[in-house]
Design an enzyme around this catalytic site. Structure first.
Site, PDB file in Angstrom:
ATOM      1  N   CYS A  14       0.850  -1.182   0.000  1.00  0.00           N
ATOM      2  CA  CYS A  14       0.000   0.000   0.000  1.00  0.00           C
ATOM      3  C   CYS A  14       0.890   1.238   0.000  1.00  0.00           C
ATOM      4  O   CYS A  14       2.119   1.140   0.101  1.00  0.00           O
ATOM      5  CB  CYS A  14      -0.930   0.006   1.221  1.00  0.00           C
ATOM      6  SG  CYS A  14      -0.051   0.164   2.791  1.00  0.00           S
ATOM      7  N   CYS A  17       3.142   1.639   2.900  1.00  0.00           N
ATOM      8  CA  CYS A  17       4.393   0.875   2.816  1.00  0.00           C
ATOM      9  C   CYS A  17       5.488   1.722   2.186  1.00  0.00           C
ATOM     10  O   CYS A  17       6.658   1.636   2.578  1.00  0.00           O
ATOM     11  CB  CYS A  17       4.186  -0.392   1.990  1.00  0.00           C
ATOM     12  SG  CYS A  17       3.080  -1.609   2.738  1.00  0.00           S
ATOM     13  N   ASP A 422      13.977  23.500 -34.453  1.00  0.00           N
ATOM     14  CA  ASP A 422      15.188  23.666 -35.235  1.00  0.00           C
ATOM     15  C   ASP A 422      14.791  23.542 -36.711  1.00  0.00           C
ATOM     16  O   ASP A 422      13.738  23.007 -37.037  1.00  0.00           O
ATOM     17  CB  ASP A 422      16.192  22.582 -34.847  1.00  0.00           C
ATOM     18  CG  ASP A 422      17.413  22.582 -35.743  1.00  0.00           C
ATOM     19  OD1 ASP A 422      17.971  23.662 -35.975  1.00  0.00           O
ATOM     20  OD2 ASP A 422      17.778  21.495 -36.230  1.00  0.00           O
ATOM     21  N   ASP A 615      17.291  18.011 -33.449  1.00  0.00           N
ATOM     22  CA  ASP A 615      17.874  16.718 -33.789  1.00  0.00           C
ATOM     23  C   ASP A 615      18.544  16.061 -32.600  1.00  0.00           C
ATOM     24  O   ASP A 615      18.995  14.927 -32.682  1.00  0.00           O
ATOM     25  CB  ASP A 615      18.856  16.833 -34.962  1.00  0.00           C
ATOM     26  CG  ASP A 615      20.051  17.732 -34.637  1.00  0.00           C
ATOM     27  OD1 ASP A 615      20.287  18.001 -33.446  1.00  0.00           O
ATOM     28  OD2 ASP A 615      20.745  18.145 -35.574  1.00  0.00           O
ATOM     29  N   ASP A 619      21.573  20.526 -31.205  1.00  0.00           N
ATOM     30  CA  ASP A 619      20.645  21.359 -30.455  1.00  0.00           C
ATOM     31  C   ASP A 619      20.625  21.022 -28.968  1.00  0.00           C
ATOM     32  O   ASP A 619      19.694  21.413 -28.270  1.00  0.00           O
ATOM     33  CB  ASP A 619      19.230  21.197 -31.027  1.00  0.00           C
ATOM     34  CG  ASP A 619      19.139  21.663 -32.465  1.00  0.00           C
ATOM     35  OD1 ASP A 619      19.525  22.799 -32.735  1.00  0.00           O
ATOM     36  OD2 ASP A 619      18.710  20.873 -33.313  1.00  0.00           O
TER      37      ASP A 619
END
Length: 733
Positions: A14, A17, A422, A615, A619
């Site tokens: 749960c 826990c 880009d 890409d 970039d």
């Protein structure tokens, strides 16, 4: 120095826990921080690198064992994702089977006790018949709850165990003193119903969680366990883990490719849908790349292995999905804070309800309302709200060729209203095309182009290859070249058919004494083309204009994104005129050219909350600076180090699908959290009896059923993400 590790944790039942596990981890010297996800079954720990990993791992294991939890051996070392997934699946499978058997035993005991009501049985018989179910089916739950209470971290097992044990003991007491607590059967029924509903609900939840978390396993199962390698002219089948780069691998028709590599011999159609989301087979031949997990069609292939296992595109995708499942969304923080104080608060409310009803009515009513408060509370739904949705969304995205590295990216993708692109390789093909040729001297155009192609054929530059491609498309015969020489930053030169040729940029032509070079290409620059000049025998003969054409799907993708409320802009290092020309062609209003990588990142920062699509390599600064960085790639080249998400197929049309998936996921998370908070806000006062004047009077059995339904409903709602549409509706719909 510190490092972060993600380890699977077994034994959590749960959300409480998860809080207990976090405390146990933080109690170990050398652990700086810990984030535990009950839904994902993992813990992300930040550890000091000064301590030996083996020693720290053993101490962590001992600390977890005190709470009844455990992690796999060597969890802090070099473990594969497959090992972690297998560990978690074994734990989930054992737990589901155990709780299924326990629910069955509790249910049969409940039927037996109900059947006793039709006979004149002694009052002590019902508690006796229920005892095996309470002690065997409910024993582990009660013991876990008591242990958590002793450690000062009460959890859901504490609440359910306390409620079950109290109801059964009340029934046992009522068998001998019916005047004090009423008949025994009523309380025994409540104890067995609580146990049956809770265990059955956890069994359903476990099955649903197992289905939700199958995405990584499905990816890992795509790679065959063995590979056929060619050694000294013979084919030998060996375990995949023993394959090394540069080995030759034989792939027969109908087999899955075991490695990332390059085809040496043969050709075939490959089903790459698991990697790209593209449903149609792709033809592949010699010198072309292939990826692990793709399904070979009709042809036999010999492949030179480049990467194996975790280093393949499929391995990196599985790693990214696995990582995303263990991260935490910002919106989950509020739920975690509530969960941390939830169980102690419920214990206090149960005590208040018990005392109030005892004073106002009688002891049986007090016991009934106290038990109802204990078992109707459900912090598990709060803990499951985000991780289950993320797990399902991660699997759905991987199947669709969409990859998200962390939950925060999903939340931001769903809310950001600006998107920056880009230019080269993102909005365009990344392959320049010769689109314009202008005669500058008294030369024959086809012959001049053929001579230019002869020189450029020796160059590896993209513009040079575009000249060669243009000559071949026109059916020209490319003559041989002598004395080829490349002048970095200036151009190339060579002798063709008795003519001395030089090919280069306008700046290079200026340096060679052509003072009007820039004027001769002014129209090309104004049109957004990249200019190149050709000199023959000391005179300019040709002006060549190149364009990097837009991707076929770019315009439609941009319109779809605008339809989703995103405002696009263009950021590029290319010539401003070329950038503006592409922006006009695609209908983008904001465009900025001539940007260095650092300037592009600064522009992204100035835009504020923005998605950056690039890409993923050149970039990288802009992708890292953006609110969400999305890398374009074909799987093997996805730059996940700098991007938060990736399109595994070089298709911008998948970008709107990624945004829709993020929005669906965020909506489901909000629904889950809304249900979890709303349920507890209404259920707890109802169990305390505050709605009794309105005729609402939940019994312990009803409370147990409602609690079980709360967790199951959250997981079931998350599973809807497997089917929600992320593609735009067709025009006929």
């Amino acid at each position: 120095m510190s490092s972060r590790r993600t380890v699977p944790i077994a034994g959590m039942h749960c959300q409480g826990c998860a809080s207990s596990v976090r405390k146990l981890l933080l109690a170990v010297d050398g652990v700086r921080s810990a984030e535990v996800s009950y839904g994902a079954g993992t813990a992300r720990v930040e550890i000091d690198e000064g301590r030996p990993e083996g020693e720290l791992a053993r101490e962590l294991a001992r600390s977890l064992a005190r709470g009844g939890y455990h992690m796999p051996p060597g969890a802090l070392g070099e473990r594969s994702i497959a090992e972690d997934v297998a560990f978690r699946e074994r734990d989930e499978r054992r737990r589901v089977r155990r709780e299924g058997r326990s629910a069955l035993l509790a249910g049969l005991s409940l039927l037996a006790v109900l059947a006793l009501g039709g006979f004149a049985s002694p009052p002590w018989l019902a508690p006796l018949v229920a005892a095996p179910a309470i002690l065997v089916a409910g024993g582990p739950l009660i013991r876990r709850g008591a242990r958590a209470l002793r450690q000062g971290s009460p959890d859901m097992d504490t609440l359910v165990g306390l409620g079950t044990a109290t109801a059964w003991l009340a029934g046992l007491w009522g068998a001998f003193f019916p005047g004090l607590l009423g008949g025994a059967a009523h309380h025994v029924h409540a104890a067995l119903m609580i146990l049956t509903f809770v265990l059955f609900g956890r069994w359903l939840e476990g099955r649903a969680r197992f289905r939700a978390g199958a995405a990584v396993r499905a990816l890992l199962d795509l790679t065959p366990p063995t590979a056929t390698v060619i050694e000294e002219g013979k084919e030998v089948t060996i375990p995949l883990s023993e394959v090394r780069p540069n080995q030759r691998v034989r792939v027969r028709p109908g087999e899955r490719i075991p490695v990332d590599g390059v085809i040496l011999e043969g050709s075939s159609s490959l089903d790459e849908s698991m990697l790209t989301g593209e449903p149609f087979p792709c033809e592949r031949g010699p010198s072309e790349r292939v990826h692990a997990g793709t399904l070979n069609g009709h042809g036999a292939l010999t492949v030179r292995a480049l990467s194996v296992g975790a280093d393949t595109a499929l391995g990196r995708i599985a790693a990214a999905v696995h990582h995303a499942q263990s991260t935490r969304a910002p919106i989950q923080a509020a739920a975690d804070r509530v969960s941390a104080i939830f169980v102690p608060t419920v214990l206090v409310l149960a005590g208040i309800a018990f005392v109030a009803w005892w004073l106002w009515m009688d002891l049986p009513a007090a016991i009934e309302h106290g038990i109802s408060v204990l078992v109707i509370a459900c912090p598990c739904a709060l803990g499951l709200a985000t991780p289950t949705a993320v797990v399902v969304a991660g699997g759905r995205g991987a199947r669709e060729g969409l990859l998200v590295r962390n939950v925060a990216a999903i939340e931001h993708l769903a809310t950001v209203r600006r998107i920056a692109f880009d230019k080269t390789g993102t909005l365009t093909r990344g392959e320049p095309t010769l689109t314009h040729i202008e005669l500058l001297g008294d030369v024959d155009l086809p012959q001049a182009l053929a001579r230019s192609a002869a020189v450029e054929r020796r160059s590896e530059q993209p513009l040079a290859q575009a000249v060669v491609a243009a000559a071949r498309e026109r059916g020209l015969t490319i003559p041989p070249v002598r004395g080829f020489q490349a002048e970095p930053g200036n151009g190339v030169r060579g002798e063709v058919g008795g003519h001395a040729l030089w090919i280069g940029s306008p700046r290079g032509a200026l340096a060679r004494g052509h003072g009007d070079a820039e004027e001769r290409v002014a129209d090309l620059v104004a049109a957004g083309r990249t200019p190149v000049l050709v000199e023959e025998d000391g005179k300019l003969s040709l002006a060549l204009g190149f364009e990097d054409l837009p991707r076929p799907e770019a315009a439609a993708a941009l319109r779809a994104l605008e339809g989703l409320g995103l405002q696009p802009c263009l950021l590029s290092g290319d010539h401003p005129a070329a950038v503006e020309a592409l922006a006009r062609k695609l209908g983008i209003e904001a465009a900025f050219g001539g940007l260095l990588p650092e300037e592009k990142a600064e522009r992204v920062r100035e835009l504020g909350r923005v998605v950056m699509v690039g890409d993923g390599i050149n970039d990288a600064p802009a992708l890292a600076q953006a609110t969400v960085g999305v890398a374009m790639g074909g799987g093997a080249d996805v730059a996940l180090e700098s991007a938060d998400a990736a399109l595994l197929r070089e298709d911008l049309g998948r970008l709107p699908a990624l945004v829709r998936l993020a929005r669906h996921t965020r909506r489901v998370i909000h629904q889950n959290l809304g249900w979890a908070f709303g349920y507890n806000l209404l259920a707890l006062p109802a169990a305390m009896g505050l709605f009794t004047p309105l005729g609402v009077h939940p019994t312990p059995a009803w409370a147990a059923g409602a609690m079980a339904l709360s967790s199951v409903s959250v997981v079931t709602n998350s599973l809807r993400l497997r089917r929600l549409p992320i593609e735009p509706p067709s025009k006929g719909d």
